[in-house]
Write a protein that holds these residues in place. Structure first.
Motif, PDB file in Angstrom:
ATOM      1  N   LEU A   1      34.109  49.701  47.634  1.00 15.40           N
ATOM      2  CA  LEU A   1      34.835  48.698  48.192  1.00 15.40           C
ATOM      3  C   LEU A   1      34.985  48.299  49.954  1.00 15.40           C
ATOM      4  CD1 LEU A   1      37.224  48.493  45.183  1.00 15.40           C
ATOM      5  CD2 LEU A   1      35.986  46.631  45.884  1.00 15.40           C
ATOM      6  N   ASP A   2      34.562  49.888  49.850  1.00 12.67           N
ATOM      7  CA  ASP A   2      34.846  50.200  51.259  1.00 12.67           C
ATOM      8  C   ASP A   2      34.175  49.360  52.869  1.00 12.67           C
ATOM      9  OD1 ASP A   2      37.558  51.111  51.347  1.00 12.67           O
ATOM     10  OD2 ASP A   2      36.761  52.974  50.443  1.00 12.67           O
TER      11      ASP A   2
ATOM     12  N   THR B   1      37.295  44.979  55.801  1.00 12.41           N
ATOM     13  CA  THR B   1      36.334  45.236  54.258  1.00 12.41           C
ATOM     14  C   THR B   1      36.735  44.514  53.043  1.00 12.41           C
ATOM     15  OG1 THR B   1      38.197  47.092  52.953  1.00 12.41           O
ATOM     16  CG2 THR B   1      37.039  47.865  54.894  1.00 12.41           C
TER      17      THR B   1
ATOM     18  N   HIS C   1      37.382  45.762  50.419  1.00 12.58           N
ATOM     19  CA  HIS C   1      38.766  45.076  49.804  1.00 12.58           C
ATOM     20  C   HIS C   1      39.518  44.925  49.299  1.00 12.58           C
ATOM     21  CE1 HIS C   1      42.593  48.593  50.019  1.00 12.58           C
ATOM     22  NE2 HIS C   1      41.870  48.401  48.670  1.00 12.58           N
TER      23      HIS C   1
ATOM     24  N   CYS D   1      41.711  42.046  47.694  1.00 18.44           N
ATOM     25  CA  CYS D   1      43.057  42.161  46.935  1.00 18.44           C
ATOM     26  C   CYS D   1      44.069  41.295  48.293  1.00 18.44           C
ATOM     27  CB  CYS D   1      43.465  44.195  47.400  1.00 18.44           C
ATOM     28  SG  CYS D   1      42.335  44.535  46.102  1.00 18.44           S
TER      29      CYS D   1
ATOM     30  N   THR E   1      41.603  51.118  43.882  1.00 17.88           N
ATOM     31  CA  THR E   1      42.060  51.323  44.689  1.00 17.88           C
ATOM     32  C   THR E   1      43.256  49.753  45.202  1.00 17.88           C
ATOM     33  OG1 THR E   1      39.747  50.539  45.384  1.00 17.88           O
ATOM     34  CG2 THR E   1      39.984  52.716  44.585  1.00 17.88           C
ATOM     35  N   CYS E   2      42.828  49.044  44.312  1.00 13.37           N
ATOM     36  CA  CYS E   2      43.401  47.543  44.528  1.00 13.37           C
ATOM     37  C   CYS E   2      44.565  47.826  44.593  1.00 13.37           C
ATOM     38  CB  CYS E   2      42.184  46.616  44.887  1.00 13.37           C
ATOM     39  SG  CYS E   2      40.852  46.303  45.206  1.00 13.37           S
TER      40      CYS E   2
ATOM     41  N   GLY F   1      42.455  42.942  43.171  1.00 11.40           N
ATOM     42  CA  GLY F   1      41.321  42.819  42.766  1.00 11.40           C
ATOM     43  C   GLY F   1      40.539  41.685  41.995  1.00 11.40           C
TER      44      GLY F   1
END
Length: 306
Positions: free
Chosen positions: A70-71, A84, A86, A90, A208-209, A224
């Motif tokens: 995601l990065d 990114t 990510h 999000c 991570t989101c 997400g």
């Protein structure tokens, strides 16, 4: 809860004027799909439900190695430092302005330069998601660049595995499907996608989101590519289209509406005081699933972004 009972409870609500634009409803318990409504065979633009389809393609790209993580930085723009996957997925990317995607769709020009010019560096200043349509389209253009055809990838890795067959997906001037809206589906297609999301719900948690505070237009937490309630996962579009997954039971509820909106006119034919499919389900289906006498009513901001 038997899907017949859920569908009957929702169908009775279609007699109310605020739901006059709903053309089809559907319920699935994972083994049976039931549909109803004045035109259950209708297809239409599902507007921002498209964003959740785009997000599903991003997850497929991670599984396939098309995206390393995601990065991964955005590569489709020359000058997009720090942007990114990510941040876009999000809605945490900072923007100088919110590009008018309707206006960009009405031209024969590539929308990417205008979207790139609207980007700002860093994340949204207050840490809250900023719900910007262009973010989802940047994700599709990134997939387009990495796979050679976002349209083919989305069809092969998201729609076909869900069981969605023929469909219409409007495209930008370069031939890439719009990532934020303008996928045209029927109620059965929405149920099929909902079943996919219900089955994958552990993987659809934003992870991570991280979820922030509720934001417009749904006034739920966003992460997400989906809206997240206490016990629901939601894909929702302008005009009230929605796919709602009740997480404890895996029940899928879907609504398709007819907005009458056209890009040329910029107007719609929605009834005065119209309510979303989400509201219909929260008032008539979720109470039955939750075993409570009344459901929560969403905040009154139905005319959200397309």
């Amino acid at each position: 809860m038997r899907p017949e009972r859920l569908l009957a409870a929702c169908e009775s609500a279609l007699l109310r004027p605020e739901h006059a634009h709903v053309v089809a409803l559907g319920v699935s318990d994972g083994t049976r799909r039931l549909v109803a409504g004045p035109d259950p065979d209708a297809t239409g633009d599902v507007f921002s439900v498209t964003k959740s389809v785009t997000a599903t393609a991003v997850r497929a790209a991670l599984a396939d190695g098309v995206l390393a993580s995601l990065d991964d930085p955005l590569t489709v723009l020359d000058r997009a430092p720090g942007v990114t996957v990510h941040r876009l997925l999000c809605m945490r990317q900072a923007w100088r302005e919110d590009p008018d995607m309707d206006a960009l769709a009405g031209t024969a020009a590539d929308p990417l330069p205008a979207i790139g010019a609207a980007l700002a560096s860093g994340t949204a200043a207050d840490g809250r998601p900023r719900y910007v349509n262009a973010a989802a389209h940047l994700l599709v253009r990134e997939l387009d660049a990495r796979t050679g055809s976002a349209a083919g990838y989305l069809s092969r890795r998201v729609l076909a595995p869900a069981g969605v067959g023929e469909h219409e997906w409007e495209r930008d001037a370069t031939g890439a499907p719009w990532g934020h809206a303008h996928l045209h589906l029927g109620i059965a297609d929405l149920l099929l996608l909902g079943e996919t999301w219900a089955a994958a719900r552990p993987d659809l948690h934003p992870g991570t989101c991280a979820l922030g505070p509720p934001v417009a237009p749904e006034h739920l937490a966003y992460g997400g590519g989906f809206w997240h309630g206490e016990d629901v996962l939601l894909a929702a579009g302008w005009g009230g289209q929605c796919v709602l997954v009740h997480l404890p039971t895996g029940t899928v509820l879907a609504a398709l509406t007819r907005t009458g909106w056209t890009r040329e006119s910029g107007t719609d034919t929605l009834p005065s005081g119209w309510a979303s499919g989400r509201r219909l389900f929260e008032e008539h289906a979720l109470p039955l699933l939750r075993g409570s006498p009344a459901g929560h009513r969403p905040a009154d901001d139905e005319r959200g972004t397309r």
